[in-house]
Design an enzyme around this catalytic site. Sequence first.
Site, PDB file in Angstrom:
ATOM      1  N   ALA A   4       0.866  -1.179   0.000  1.00 38.41           N
ATOM      2  CA  ALA A   4       0.000   0.000   0.000  1.00 38.41           C
ATOM      3  C   ALA A   4       0.903   1.230   0.000  1.00 38.41           C
ATOM      4  CB  ALA A   4      -0.890  -0.017   1.238  1.00 38.41           C
ATOM      5  N   GLY A  35       0.568  -5.038   0.744  1.00 35.66           N
ATOM      6  CA  GLY A  35      -0.620  -5.116  -0.111  1.00 35.66           C
ATOM      7  C   GLY A  35      -0.352  -5.807  -1.437  1.00 35.66           C
ATOM      8  N   GLU A  86      -0.643  -9.359  -0.664  1.00 38.65           N
ATOM      9  CA  GLU A  86      -2.080  -9.591  -0.431  1.00 38.65           C
ATOM     10  C   GLU A  86      -2.860  -9.634  -1.749  1.00 38.65           C
ATOM     11  OE1 GLU A  86      -2.079  -6.321   2.471  1.00 38.65           O
ATOM     12  OE2 GLU A  86      -3.114  -7.676   3.852  1.00 38.65           O
ATOM     13  N   GLU A 104       4.675  -5.204   7.255  1.00 43.03           N
ATOM     14  CA  GLU A 104       3.931  -4.128   7.919  1.00 43.03           C
ATOM     15  C   GLU A 104       4.415  -3.823   9.336  1.00 43.03           C
ATOM     16  OE1 GLU A 104       2.561  -6.514   6.088  1.00 43.03           O
ATOM     17  OE2 GLU A 104       1.054  -5.653   4.759  1.00 43.03           O
TER      18      GLU A 104
HETATM   19  N1  COA Z   1       4.585   3.173  -0.770  1.00 40.95           N
HETATM   20  C1  COA Z   1       4.953   4.339  -1.324  1.00 40.95           C
HETATM   21  N2  COA Z   1       6.092   4.474  -2.040  1.00 40.95           N
HETATM   22  C2  COA Z   1       6.868   3.395  -2.173  1.00 40.95           C
HETATM   23  C3  COA Z   1       6.543   2.154  -1.612  1.00 40.95           C
HETATM   24  C4  COA Z   1       5.334   2.060  -0.882  1.00 40.95           C
HETATM   25  N3  COA Z   1       4.904   0.899  -0.357  1.00 40.95           N
HETATM   26  N4  COA Z   1       7.514   1.264  -1.913  1.00 40.95           N
HETATM   27  C5  COA Z   1       8.422   1.941  -2.639  1.00 40.95           C
HETATM   28  N5  COA Z   1       8.038   3.219  -2.806  1.00 40.95           N
HETATM   29  C6  COA Z   1       8.723   4.289  -3.527  1.00 40.95           C
HETATM   30  C7  COA Z   1       9.929   4.826  -2.745  1.00 40.95           C
HETATM   31  O1  COA Z   1       9.532   5.776  -1.799  1.00 40.95           O
HETATM   32  C8  COA Z   1      10.726   5.418  -3.874  1.00 40.95           C
HETATM   33  O2  COA Z   1      10.134   6.653  -4.258  1.00 40.95           O
HETATM   34  P1  COA Z   1      11.062   7.946  -4.543  1.00 40.95           P
HETATM   35  O3  COA Z   1      11.936   7.543  -5.701  1.00 40.95           O
HETATM   36  O4  COA Z   1      10.083   9.018  -4.887  1.00 40.95           O
HETATM   37  O5  COA Z   1      11.840   8.182  -3.292  1.00 40.95           O
HETATM   38  C9  COA Z   1      10.489   4.444  -5.033  1.00 40.95           C
HETATM   39  O6  COA Z   1       9.280   3.769  -4.715  1.00 40.95           O
HETATM   40  C10 COA Z   1      11.574   3.410  -5.178  1.00 40.95           C
HETATM   41  O7  COA Z   1      11.738   2.743  -3.952  1.00 40.95           O
HETATM   42  P2  COA Z   1      13.155   2.586  -3.204  1.00 40.95           P
HETATM   43  O8  COA Z   1      12.869   2.347  -1.756  1.00 40.95           O
HETATM   44  O9  COA Z   1      14.058   3.694  -3.561  1.00 40.95           O
HETATM   45  O10 COA Z   1      13.682   1.230  -3.885  1.00 40.95           O
HETATM   46  P3  COA Z   1      14.727   0.196  -3.276  1.00 40.95           P
HETATM   47  O11 COA Z   1      15.095  -0.718  -4.386  1.00 40.95           O
HETATM   48  O12 COA Z   1      15.812   0.884  -2.530  1.00 40.95           O
HETATM   49  O13 COA Z   1      13.883  -0.657  -2.183  1.00 40.95           O
HETATM   50  C11 COA Z   1      11.953  -1.848  -1.400  1.00 40.95           C
HETATM   51  C12 COA Z   1      12.810  -1.469  -2.612  1.00 40.95           C
HETATM   52  C13 COA Z   1      10.724  -2.593  -1.938  1.00 40.95           C
HETATM   53  C14 COA Z   1      12.757  -2.804  -0.489  1.00 40.95           C
HETATM   54  C15 COA Z   1      11.546  -0.577  -0.614  1.00 40.95           C
HETATM   55  O14 COA Z   1      11.019   0.361  -1.538  1.00 40.95           O
HETATM   56  C16 COA Z   1      10.526  -0.821   0.461  1.00 40.95           C
HETATM   57  O15 COA Z   1      10.857  -1.363   1.518  1.00 40.95           O
HETATM   58  N6  COA Z   1       9.257  -0.424   0.200  1.00 40.95           N
HETATM   59  C17 COA Z   1       8.204  -0.508   1.181  1.00 40.95           C
HETATM   60  C18 COA Z   1       7.699  -1.920   1.345  1.00 40.95           C
HETATM   61  C19 COA Z   1       6.625  -1.985   2.410  1.00 40.95           C
HETATM   62  O16 COA Z   1       6.880  -1.728   3.575  1.00 40.95           O
HETATM   63  N7  COA Z   1       5.419  -2.341   1.978  1.00 40.95           N
HETATM   64  C20 COA Z   1       4.304  -2.475   2.885  1.00 40.95           C
HETATM   65  C21 COA Z   1       3.544  -1.215   2.972  1.00 40.95           C
HETATM   66  S1  COA Z   1       2.200  -1.372   4.090  1.00 40.95           S
END
Ligand code: COA
Length: 260
Positions: A67, A112, A115, A135
């Site tokens: 999400a 999500g 999910e 989460e």
């Molecule tokens: N919501 C909003 N934005 C998200 C996102 C999310 N769930 N997951 C990634 N993004 C965005 C990042 O903020 C970033 O945006 P920006 O370029 O404007 O800063 C872009 O997507 C790229 O992500 P980034 O974190 O730079 O990539 P990465 O390769 O370093 O890491 C992940 C990849 C998936 C490990 C990391 O993005 C992450 O942990 N995301 C969240 C996962 C999460 O907690 N999901 C559950 C949400 S309830």
Amino acid sequence: MSLYENLLLNLENGILVITINRADKLNALNIDTIREIKAAIQQVYDDPAVKGAIFTGAGEKAFVAGADISEISELSDVNARSFAERGQEVFSMIERCTKPVIAAVNGFALGGGCELAMACHMRIASEGARFGQPEVNLGLIPGYGGTQRLTQLIGKGKAMELMMTADMVGANEAKELGLVNHVVPAIELLPKCMEILTKIVSKAPLAIGLVIDCVNAVYDKDEDGYQTEANSFARCCSSEDFVEGTNAFLEKRKPVFKGA
Ligand code: COA
């Protein structure tokens, strides 16, 4: 103007490929995207030209990275419940769709995203896909059905571990856990999903829909799954496709099903 700003829809040989298209945010599900997924799955229900569907993510990195955290961070206890319920409703629509729906998991399937994949009838992953419910890292729990569907798919102990450690698992481990049906090289992901769906949609559509209903009944505490199965079996036996299927077998020819 297109109905969809965050999805790409492409109908190929009766299969609707629904691509979550926010690659710069790793296809994170904001509220607009959830609303659009609802409209897209409604289209799968309603359009007779659509025989099945595939969900996938744009770009090479993510299926859906969860999400949208920028929206989640604004939630209060007042609107958080309806936020979760709205997502749950949409994902239940996917699960209950009587046309087959496959998740083509092409990268991160987190929160999500995992999910969404679990709401589909099966999951095919590319070798680089990664799954997780992270989460608790955010002070949250899964809210789009993840606590229920992950437990159903991989069992209580493993589901507890994944949700409490927030660990990610790769595609092969996800397959060992029972979260994923097949793991294929990235280039073969959509062709593999198409191959499976093409096979499924060549069968009697009513029977396919009733298989989905009966399997879902296992997880519905208000339903007697054996009763659902017997009723569905009887429903099949009163269908034109049953007459066609059995006649075709006896006449040594391929059946031509009408979905009636
Ligand atoms: N919501 C909003 N934005 C998200 C996102 C999310 N769930 N997951 C990634 N993004 C965005 C990042 O903020 C970033 O945006 P920006 O370029 O404007 O800063 C872009 O997507 C790229 O992500 P980034 O974190 O730079 O990539 P990465 O390769 O370093 O890491 C992940 C990849 C998936 C490990 C990391 O993005 C992450 O942990 N995301 C969240 C996962 C999460 O907690 N999901 C559950 C949400 S309830």
